[in-house]
Design a protein around this motif. Sequence first.
Motif, PDB file in Angstrom:
ATOM      1  N   THR A   1      74.922  49.656  38.230  1.00  0.00           N
ATOM      2  CA  THR A   1      72.959  50.172  38.692  1.00  0.00           C
ATOM      3  C   THR A   1      73.024  51.473  39.473  1.00  0.00           C
ATOM      4  O   THR A   1      71.670  51.951  39.052  1.00  0.00           O
TER       5      THR A   1
ATOM      6  N   ILE B   1      72.454  55.120  37.109  1.00  0.00           N
ATOM      7  CA  ILE B   1      71.522  55.161  36.619  1.00  0.00           C
ATOM      8  C   ILE B   1      70.461  56.457  36.488  1.00  0.00           C
ATOM      9  O   ILE B   1      69.836  56.545  37.122  1.00  0.00           O
TER      10      ILE B   1
ATOM     11  N   LEU C   1      62.689  47.578  30.917  1.00  0.00           N
ATOM     12  CA  LEU C   1      64.064  47.906  31.448  1.00  0.00           C
ATOM     13  C   LEU C   1      63.147  48.581  32.800  1.00  0.00           C
ATOM     14  O   LEU C   1      62.667  49.716  32.904  1.00  0.00           O
ATOM     15  N   GLN C   2      64.032  47.854  33.763  1.00  0.00           N
ATOM     16  CA  GLN C   2      63.418  48.190  35.584  1.00  0.00           C
ATOM     17  C   GLN C   2      64.992  48.204  35.547  1.00  0.00           C
ATOM     18  O   GLN C   2      65.813  47.221  36.197  1.00  0.00           O
ATOM     19  N   ASP C   3      66.048  48.564  36.805  1.00  0.00           N
ATOM     20  CA  ASP C   3      66.678  49.195  37.633  1.00  0.00           C
ATOM     21  C   ASP C   3      65.817  49.201  38.933  1.00  0.00           C
ATOM     22  O   ASP C   3      65.084  50.345  39.593  1.00  0.00           O
TER      23      ASP C   3
ATOM     24  N   THR D   1      71.311  46.219  44.414  1.00  0.00           N
ATOM     25  CA  THR D   1      71.096  46.719  42.945  1.00  0.00           C
ATOM     26  C   THR D   1      71.091  46.013  42.324  1.00  0.00           C
ATOM     27  O   THR D   1      71.160  44.682  42.065  1.00  0.00           O
TER      28      THR D   1
ATOM     29  N   PHE E   1      75.164  47.036  36.293  1.00  0.00           N
ATOM     30  CA  PHE E   1      74.457  47.268  34.671  1.00  0.00           C
ATOM     31  C   PHE E   1      75.311  47.218  33.832  1.00  0.00           C
ATOM     32  O   PHE E   1      74.975  47.025  32.160  1.00  0.00           O
TER      33      PHE E   1
ATOM     34  N   ASN F   1      61.969  52.746  35.539  1.00  0.00           N
ATOM     35  CA  ASN F   1      62.028  51.731  34.634  1.00  0.00           C
ATOM     36  C   ASN F   1      61.620  52.751  32.706  1.00  0.00           C
ATOM     37  O   ASN F   1      61.232  53.931  33.355  1.00  0.00           O
TER      38      ASN F   1
ATOM     39  N   ARG G   1      69.031  54.467  30.589  1.00  0.00           N
ATOM     40  CA  ARG G   1      68.246  54.130  30.272  1.00  0.00           C
ATOM     41  C   ARG G   1      67.779  54.289  28.702  1.00  0.00           C
ATOM     42  O   ARG G   1      67.452  53.345  27.917  1.00  0.00           O
TER      43      ARG G   1
ATOM     44  N   ARG H   1      63.198  53.087  42.180  1.00  0.00           N
ATOM     45  CA  ARG H   1      63.262  52.403  41.075  1.00  0.00           C
ATOM     46  C   ARG H   1      63.241  53.347  39.656  1.00  0.00           C
ATOM     47  O   ARG H   1      62.373  54.144  40.054  1.00  0.00           O
TER      48      ARG H   1
ATOM     49  N   VAL I   1      69.300  45.242  37.757  1.00  0.00           N
ATOM     50  CA  VAL I   1      68.573  45.199  36.563  1.00  0.00           C
ATOM     51  C   VAL I   1      67.920  43.862  35.522  1.00  0.00           C
ATOM     52  O   VAL I   1      68.570  43.570  35.767  1.00  0.00           O
TER      53      VAL I   1
END
Length: 445
Positions: A118, A121, A148-150, A170, A196, A37, A126, A35, A172
């Motif tokens: 995604t 990333i 923003l979090q993925d 995945t 994404f 962010n 980001r 993860r 986001v």
Amino acid sequence: MAIILTEAEAKALLTKVLSYSKADECEVNLLGEERGNLRYARNEVSTSGSLINQNLQVQSAYGKKVGIATIDEFDDASLEKVVRRSEELAQLAPENPEYVGILGPQQYVKSNGFFDSTAKITPDTRADAVNKSLQLSREKNLVAAGFLQDNYGYRAMMNSKGLFAYYPSTNVNFSLTVRTNDGKGSGYVARGYSDFSKLDTAEATRIAIQKAQGSAEARAIEPGKYTVILEPTAAVVLLENIFFNMDARSADEGRSYFSKAGGKSRLGDKIVDERVTIYSDPTNADLPASPWSGDGRPQEKTMWIEKGVVKNLSYSRYWAQKQGKKAVPGPNNAIMTGGTASLEDMIKSTQRGILVTKLWYIREVDPQTILLTGLTRDGTFYIENGKIKHPVKNFRFNESPIIMLNNLESLGKPERVVSTETDQNYLIPPMKIREFTFTSLSDAV
């Protein structure tokens, strides 16, 4: 060892773990995820974070005595140790009268929730996405705070009866609040995608900016019953309380809205407007989900409410056995069909009403009617003769999503939205509702 395992690697690891088992039954769940962010406030990035998580859960059973142990070390000695630990706990445990044993091999539908865009990333990706948002708020001399979090990961499970399941995915999520410098105007937007490349932070930011600027000089109007247009972000936090309640056991035991006198449930009853259809489907291209539930049961397209009628409630395997029903797993996504009206069409067709951007601080008042309370925020507008006239002060509301869906005027096109209460993604249309109950004013923006 890699954090994200391929299907073949996950299968090999789980086979090894099961080889250590001496219990009557053994089930192993495996999770790996990465993860990342980026958080910003007052037009400045405040934190950048990443998390790597990998763990293994072993469930051992001797008859109806069950023990579970979890570990995040993956050398052979640790893998054997966690199996032994789960067996020791099972031997010590009292019998679980509701344990129904593990499933044999299952067939799963194909669902594609994994996107390279995604998974790849980086912190730079980001930063670029957030920079596009920040440039716009700085240019307009507004104050932005966003997140923003993925995540990119997989889940796998295998048991001693030959069941194996694997699903990579995945996601986001992007959320943003923009405020005027004097703090009088506030606008909010949230976006969620599996892919994404679909996220346009600049387009989302423009909407939040427009709402912040438009909501600055809010006027107080009397609380009461109003026609409201709920944007999907506002509607979803009410609707998800219906989804969470669609459980057969709590209905049969008289503990929920779906209960009826005499130990019966509302299955087969028409409870909302016939334009309301809510279903789950793991293969939905806009909202893909795992094709298997936590206990390994296959997830299929399931109608929960069709044309206003309750078609299914979820049954655990134990409760289904006890009641002589089919075991239906709870939904792992939720989709509400909509109409063709755009938000603009809904506004144009409204003589007097209120446009609601967001609802928050949702609390249950009465579980039997799913009566909820909460507040509007981040852009609440008065509509007159088909046009937005001016911003209005925020309200506290008291409303049940069931009553709301019986007062339906029209539905728009479903959009993928992020619940501000749970971070879950759903497909929900904007909706126009008559006689929505506002009970008091709120000074917050």
